[in-house]
Design a protein around this motif. Structure first.
Motif, short mmCIF file in Angstrom:
data_model
loop_
_atom_site.label_atom_id
_atom_site.label_comp_id
_atom_site.label_asym_id
_atom_site.label_seq_id
_atom_site.Cartn_x
_atom_site.Cartn_y
_atom_site.Cartn_z
N UNK A 180 0.84 -1.20 0.00
CA UNK A 180 0.00 0.00 0.00
C UNK A 180 0.87 1.25 0.00
N UNK A 181 1.93 1.24 0.81
CA UNK A 181 2.82 2.39 0.86
C UNK A 181 3.57 2.57 -0.46
N UNK A 182 4.13 1.48 -0.99
CA UNK A 182 4.89 1.58 -2.23
C UNK A 182 4.03 1.96 -3.41
N UNK A 183 2.76 1.61 -3.37
CA UNK A 183 1.85 1.97 -4.46
C UNK A 183 1.53 3.46 -4.47
N UNK A 224 8.46 -5.64 -5.32
CA UNK A 224 7.28 -4.84 -5.01
C UNK A 224 7.47 -3.40 -5.47
N UNK A 225 8.66 -2.87 -5.21
CA UNK A 225 8.94 -1.50 -5.63
C UNK A 225 8.86 -1.37 -7.15
N UNK A 226 9.43 -2.32 -7.87
CA UNK A 226 9.43 -2.27 -9.34
C UNK A 226 8.01 -2.33 -9.88
N UNK A 227 7.14 -3.08 -9.21
CA UNK A 227 5.75 -3.18 -9.64
C UNK A 227 5.06 -1.83 -9.64
N UNK A 228 5.57 -0.92 -8.82
CA UNK A 228 4.95 0.40 -8.70
C UNK A 228 5.85 1.52 -9.22
N UNK A 229 6.72 1.17 -10.15
CA UNK A 229 7.51 2.18 -10.85
C UNK A 229 8.66 2.75 -10.06
N UNK A 230 9.17 2.00 -9.10
CA UNK A 230 10.27 2.48 -8.27
C UNK A 230 11.46 1.54 -8.38
N UNK A 231 12.64 2.12 -8.49
CA UNK A 231 13.87 1.35 -8.55
C UNK A 231 14.49 1.29 -7.16
N UNK A 232 14.90 0.09 -6.73
CA UNK A 232 15.44 -0.08 -5.38
C UNK A 232 16.89 -0.53 -5.43
N UNK A 233 17.69 0.02 -4.53
CA UNK A 233 19.07 -0.46 -4.40
C UNK A 233 19.42 -0.58 -2.91
N UNK A 234 20.09 -1.65 -2.54
CA UNK A 234 20.51 -1.80 -1.14
C UNK A 234 21.55 -0.75 -0.76
N UNK A 235 21.40 -0.21 0.43
CA UNK A 235 22.40 0.72 0.97
C UNK A 235 23.34 -0.12 1.84
N UNK A 236 24.32 -0.74 1.17
CA UNK A 236 25.16 -1.73 1.84
C UNK A 236 25.98 -1.16 2.98
N UNK A 237 26.36 0.11 2.88
CA UNK A 237 27.18 0.66 3.95
C UNK A 237 26.38 0.89 5.23
N UNK A 238 25.05 0.87 5.12
CA UNK A 238 24.24 0.94 6.34
C UNK A 238 24.52 -0.27 7.23
N UNK A 239 24.77 -1.42 6.61
CA UNK A 239 25.06 -2.62 7.39
C UNK A 239 26.31 -2.44 8.26
N UNK A 240 27.20 -1.56 7.84
CA UNK A 240 28.43 -1.34 8.59
C UNK A 240 28.19 -0.54 9.87
N UNK A 241 27.01 0.06 10.01
CA UNK A 241 26.71 0.83 11.21
C UNK A 241 26.45 -0.06 12.41
N UNK A 242 26.21 -1.36 12.15
CA UNK A 242 25.92 -2.28 13.24
C UNK A 242 24.45 -2.41 13.56
#
Length: 253
Positions: A180-183, A224-242
């Motif tokens: 619902x949010x992504x739509x 799900x994002x692509x279904x609603x016209x949005x491109x998604x990419x992981x923010x891998x450096x967020x994982x480094x924050x712990x």
């Protein structure tokens, strides 16, 4: 990320053996969950009741940070990450699930007056957010705080927000609420803007615990994002924050 399924009995038994002091609190949470689910017509009304129960004990605890130090630290983590990854004072920011302004108070002070808009499904936590505004002397920054019944965002202007942010919202949401949010978030997202959100990631079976904590594969949310016209990419450096959750950034295709 481990592929363990926290909803399985084998995991629960093992967890109880390793953490015996948490058995009684979990049993209380289980009983509360059963009671609230019988009275709720949908997930949003159910989780609104969860927040009412938690906020009555501690607004900070209701947003997952029971100690003042943890509350301050996690708010600062979100702020530092976002200002280091594109947020500027001139941005118009929408924070979905703003809570009691754990990070929002920092965004309110950083952004130009009137440029922060926080929404939440819980009236109790929004009252706590007003207390934060008063405590931190942020009245002249003109923050907007609004109660919502869903995540359709249909009362907000189109193509207006340059930054949309949701921390630990989808980790408490079934896939229908996320979709619902992504739509609808693409409608309010300005050209060139971005939507950052965190989620509980699993590389194994998707599952939930007590309808409060949900675990998703990254590919599920990207699709799900692509279904609603949005491109998604992981923010891998967020994982480094712990931080235990993962982060995705969505933009218009």
């Amino acid at each position: 990320m481990e592929a363990k399924n926290r909803s399985r009995l084998s995991y629960k038994v093992g967890y109880a053996v390793r953490n015996p002091r948490r058995v009684v609190p979990y049993a209380r949470r289980l009983a509360r969950d059963a009671w609230l689910r019988t009275r709720a017509r949908d997930h949003v009304s159910y989780y609104r009741a969860v927040m009412r129960s938690d906020a009555a004990r501690s607004p900070n605890g209701a947003v997952g940070t029971p100690s003042p130090e943890h509350w301050e630290r996690l708010g600062r983590l979100q702020f530092d990450y976002l200002t280091g990854h594109g947020l500027s004072p001139g941005d118009r920011m929408l924070e979905i699930g703003c809570g009691n302004l754990r990070a929002g108070r920092l965004f309110v002070r950083f952004l130009e007056p009137g440029h922060y808009y926080g929404v939440d499904i819980s009236p109790d936590i929004l009252l706590a957010a007003q207390d934060t505004i008063v405590r931190d002397g942020l009245q002249d920054r003109l923050p907007h705080l609004t109660l919502v019944r869903d995540l359709r965002l249909d009362f907000l202007p189109a193509a207006y927000f340059t930054v949309v942010h949701a921390h630990s919202v989808f980790s408490h949401s079934p896939v229908q609420v996320i979709e619902e949010c992504l739509a609808n978030v693409g409608r309010v997202l300005a050209p060139g803007g971005f939507f950052d959100f965190t989620f509980n990631r699993t590389d194994g079976e998707e599952h939930h615990v007590l309808r409060e904590d949900f675990y998703y594969r990254t590919g599920t949310l990207v699709a799900l994002a692509a279904r609603h016209g949005l491109s998604a990419r992981p923010m891998d450096d967020w994982d480094l924050t712990g931080h235990r959750q993962s982060k995705l950034r969505l933009t218009h295709v």
